[in-house]
Enzyme design. Sequence first.
Site, mmCIF file in Angstrom:
data_model
loop_
_atom_site.group_PDB
_atom_site.id
_atom_site.type_symbol
_atom_site.label_atom_id
_atom_site.label_comp_id
_atom_site.label_asym_id
_atom_site.label_seq_id
_atom_site.Cartn_x
_atom_site.Cartn_y
_atom_site.Cartn_z
ATOM 1 C CG ASP A 1 -1.667 1.241 1.419
ATOM 2 O OD1 ASP A 1 -2.258 1.702 0.432
ATOM 3 O OD2 ASP A 1 -1.658 1.790 2.550
ATOM 4 C CG LEU A 2 1.543 5.756 -1.723
ATOM 5 C CD1 LEU A 2 3.055 5.634 -1.870
ATOM 6 C CD2 LEU A 2 0.953 6.520 -2.909
ATOM 7 C CG ASP A 3 -1.757 7.358 0.572
ATOM 8 O OD1 ASP A 3 -0.835 8.072 0.148
ATOM 9 O OD2 ASP A 3 -2.806 7.139 -0.077
ATOM 10 C CB THR B 1 0.585 10.461 1.646
ATOM 11 O OG1 THR B 1 0.906 9.077 1.605
ATOM 12 C CG2 THR B 1 1.408 11.242 0.655
ATOM 13 C CE LYS C 1 -3.745 5.582 9.670
ATOM 14 N NZ LYS C 1 -2.908 4.670 10.456
ATOM 15 C CB VAL D 1 -11.758 4.523 3.070
ATOM 16 C CG1 VAL D 1 -13.095 4.665 2.365
ATOM 17 C CG2 VAL D 1 -11.847 3.518 4.207
ATOM 18 N NE ARG E 1 -9.655 11.910 -4.446
ATOM 19 C CZ ARG E 1 -9.269 12.195 -5.692
ATOM 20 N NH1 ARG E 1 -9.993 13.023 -6.433
ATOM 21 N NH2 ARG E 1 -8.175 11.660 -6.195
ATOM 22 C CB SER F 1 -2.101 3.150 -3.451
ATOM 23 O OG SER F 1 -2.711 4.276 -2.866
ATOM 24 C CB ALA F 2 -7.475 3.220 -1.959
ATOM 25 C CG ASN G 1 -3.759 12.246 -5.951
ATOM 26 O OD1 ASN G 1 -3.797 12.924 -6.981
ATOM 27 N ND2 ASN G 1 -4.677 12.349 -4.992
ATOM 28 C CE LYS H 1 -5.762 -0.779 -0.955
ATOM 29 N NZ LYS H 1 -4.598 -0.084 -0.397
ATOM 30 C CD GLU I 1 -3.448 -1.516 2.903
ATOM 31 O OE1 GLU I 1 -3.359 -0.589 3.743
ATOM 32 O OE2 GLU I 1 -3.935 -1.350 1.766
ATOM 33 C CG ASP I 2 -1.458 2.617 6.460
ATOM 34 O OD1 ASP I 2 -1.963 2.181 5.394
ATOM 35 O OD2 ASP I 2 -1.559 3.800 6.820
HETATM 36 C C1 BG6 Z 1 -5.623 5.747 0.464
HETATM 37 C C2 BG6 Z 1 -5.511 6.627 1.659
HETATM 38 O O1 BG6 Z 1 -4.395 5.165 0.205
HETATM 39 O O2 BG6 Z 1 -5.998 6.476 -0.664
HETATM 40 C C3 BG6 Z 1 -6.803 7.358 1.887
HETATM 41 O O3 BG6 Z 1 -5.208 5.816 2.782
HETATM 42 C C4 BG6 Z 1 -7.198 8.109 0.646
HETATM 43 O O4 BG6 Z 1 -6.653 8.220 2.963
HETATM 44 C C5 BG6 Z 1 -7.253 7.138 -0.510
HETATM 45 O O5 BG6 Z 1 -8.440 8.711 0.822
HETATM 46 C C6 BG6 Z 1 -7.642 7.840 -1.808
HETATM 47 O O6 BG6 Z 1 -6.655 8.763 -2.170
HETATM 48 P P1 BG6 Z 1 -6.827 9.828 -3.327
HETATM 49 O O7 BG6 Z 1 -5.452 10.340 -3.513
HETATM 50 O O8 BG6 Z 1 -7.331 9.052 -4.533
HETATM 51 O O9 BG6 Z 1 -7.762 10.830 -2.852
HETATM 52 MG MG MG Z 2 -2.502 3.276 3.651
#
Ligand code: BG6
Ligand code: MG
Length: 989
Positions: A761-763, A769, A797, A799, A801, A866-867, A870, A897, A921-922
């Site tokens: 996972d990324l964030d 982030t 977290k 989830v 956007r 990653s969800a 970005n 997710k 994952e976090d």
């Molecule tokens: C997840 C983050 O990785 O991506 C969430 O944990 C975030 O906090 C989700 O809402 C969606 O991100 P983005 O960049 O598409 O708004």
């Molecule tokens: Mg995460």
Amino acid sequence: MRVAISDMSPDAMRLVRRGPDAVGEQAAALFALANGLCGVEGVIDERASRPCAYLPDAYVSRPITYHESFPGYATATDTRVPCPSPLLVRLHIDGQPVDFAAAELLDTESVLDLATGALRRVSRWRIEDGRTLEIAVERIVPLAGGACVASRIRIRPLDFAGSVQAWLTYGTEAGGAGEAEADDPRISGRLRPVWSIIPPLPGDNPSVTRFAQDAVELAYRQHVASPAAQVAAVHAGHVVRGALVAGGILTIDRVVALACARGRPVDLVALDGVAADFDVIAAGQRAAVQALWECAALDIDGDDELARALRFDLFQLHQSASRDANHSIGAKGLSGEGYEGHYFWDAETFMLPVLALQAPERARTLLAYRIGKLDRARVHARAIGHARGALYPWRTIAGDECSSHYPTGSAQYHINGDIAYALALYVAASGDEAFRAEAAEMLFETARMWLEIGAFDARRGGAFCLHGVTGPDEYSALVDNDFYTNAIARRHLAYAAETAEWLRARGELAAVAAAIGLSDGEVAEWRRAADAMWLPVDPGLGVNPQDDAFLGRPELPGLTSARDGHGPLLMRYHPMILFRHQVAKQGNVVQAMAMDLVEMPVSRQRRNFDYYARVTTHDSTLSSVSFGIAAARLGDEAAALDFHRECAFVDLENRHGNTSHGLHMAALAGSWLVLAQGWGGLRLDGAVPSFRPQLPAAWTGYRLRLQWRGSVIELAVGDAGCTYRLVSGDPVDILDHGRPLRVGGDPVVMDRPRLKGVIFDLDGVLTDTAEDHYQAWQALADSHGFAFDRQANHRLKGVDRRNSLRLILEHAGAEVEAERFDAMLAEKNDIYRERLAAYSPANLFAGVGALLDGLRAAGLKIGLASASRNALDVVRLLGIADQFDFIADAGAVANAKPAPDIFLACAHGMGLRPDQCIGIEDAEAGVSAIHAAGMVAIGIGSEEALPDADMHVPATGQLTVANILSFERGAAARGGLSTRPDTVEEISC
Ligand code: BG6
Ligand code: MG
């Protein structure tokens, strides 16, 4: 556990050729014997009338004449010349000379015995008057002895009796093969040596014969023993007079010691120390060869023929390895005349790594040779216009550039980096720190060259670019940013800077720096250039461009290669035709991959391999080595076995049609590199040797050995994994699939991990982030007057956007219509992206870079799931976008997710089954998604925060390949995902 050679059948250790295959030019190379100080072709003694011996110092220097010459062009070339044959036997039977050139060869067999290091050949002749006789010779060039050739000759008349005179003399006849090849640049410069016998010097023993040609003087001293006959010294040799009885054998022992001097008579002291007794020499040879196999033994279950070839290849390499620091190993070793006996990058890049791991003192000799030629390399650099530093010549013997074709000669600056690569490898394998210090001046002077030919390019974000060089692929020349050259330069600059610091810590930097005027600023510049080295990825093709222009050039229509029997392109086209097409003699990018010069995801390795395989002709025998290593590591078994056989049999099967020029030493060495670095996955760029053994389906197992810091270890690779065993010396620390272990005491058995990919996972896992997402939501909630706080954020977290906003509104008990909802999503994303603008590689969590490197080195694929839409921008900002095998697109999956979709898409994108992957994952939603995908989940955070994760660590940087693998194995053994997690302590580093 099978022991080295004692268990092997004699057949496993022999090269046997019969009939016409036992004589002729190819056999002369295959049956060549050498010991690093001299070599002799595998020719038949009674026909050995032409020069067929090689001494490293026996080369002539001739001026190169140009019709149009420019500053800095090479002015002279060295050409090694074959020396008078120390094998020639002329027989007189009953007073009549036997003409072996005209006699009928009824039967012949040659056997190179790799277990004893002897060549045994036997020939049956019908001579002029119909009588038949057999001549059997055992020949040895002792690996641990001086420059000499020892022969035990047995003459057996089969159907007659009579008197015999055996004249043991020297072959100096000029002429012979090669005229038809005058246009072949791979042998050009072949000289027909004209040796004259020169008068003895006062005090010379009658057993000494002196020869001269050009500035080269030779002295041969012969010792002959034949208990049943009379032996007498004659002009240029000895004569043995005896009687032949039908079926009886006349035995003659002959030992010829060889010495060479340049520009002066040979001092006969050079001949001292050569044993005269054949049995003593043979016993010494058996011991030396036994010791060699202690470090070099190998076996392949399921392909005896390949194993035999590899042993032959290794034996030939060790025979040719120089034992004289005034010399390196020629492209053909000491086995033939090809390439004029010149030393190229082959020595450092292909031969030296094998020697460093099997006979480190030989590797040291090769490097000592380069140190000894540092002044010549400085002269070369000045000649081609460089104010500072040293540039080693592309091809040379005495140390000066011998290539008259600078586009594929002096322009191959990578030679400097190759030498530095070899030095680092030797120092790592041997632990010879004193030598590192000794070599520092050479390392620094050569490192300077990169700043001479490179610059920081503002148009490429300040990347360090190298201009006007030729890489190993000589079908492209004078290019900018040759990928291999940039990669080896980066390694060189980093090693030089590191060595400067290392010397400083020992208090030894000041002296070296003063000697060459090196400043701290210059060292800092090396580091800066290394860090900024331009090593791009083509965005369209996803491959590393071979150079700035390569991918844009048209392909060469009707591409064929030396392997197709059409001969190399270099023999058929003007170089310019090759230069302006997308065609490669060998693959520079694949070469950089095989040498682990650039870390890259497995998927890019695959793309590079496929792309460059298509445009590479493999006209260089070196090509199959790097392609073989790369293919084996990629698990492309069919291609890897094909390339492996290509280099292992290059001479045994005369695959390039020019074994008559001599053996292709680099390819022979490379056949072991494919075994060790390809199938064994050996990497040498870390503190300890690292293995990732794989077993092709065609084999049931294999074993190989190597020496590390004076100890010898053996790997026995089987179906399930690898057994490591200490053969001799102190315990050795190694990595197996990234898992550290100590080899010593009892053999260690390591399974082959099932895990093939790690999905991040990324964030909150790779970078912080998660905090920026929270801050952005908080700002949005504040500006719209919704209740929101850190506590509420916890559910968001992981989830996506849209669902996050739903949860915020639900928490605040608010509802908004669709248009405002979408506007709020855009507003949050704008706030978030503003915060992202400040991101840089410094935002990568500590330890993550090393973890990614470790995963790649262990051969694992790396994915991102990653969800966040970005995600791609974020990993670009973090400088790690190129490191993923696959980045799953959150916008392209049907369900976010905690649905498994994105993890499944990522596994699929990496070409893996879900059960071959692990997820990290976090967030709870992410852990659920991983589990739903059928994968094991590692949670970043506490057990309280992520109760469902199978294992926890407080921070991603605390993970290592070893604990990921051991955890994954544990989880699998427990039946997968259902059981409760390990504790942090169990996996902490
Ligand atoms: C997840 C983050 O990785 O991506 C969430 O944990 C975030 O906090 C989700 O809402 C969606 O991100 P983005 O960049 O598409 O708004
Ligand atoms: Mg995460």
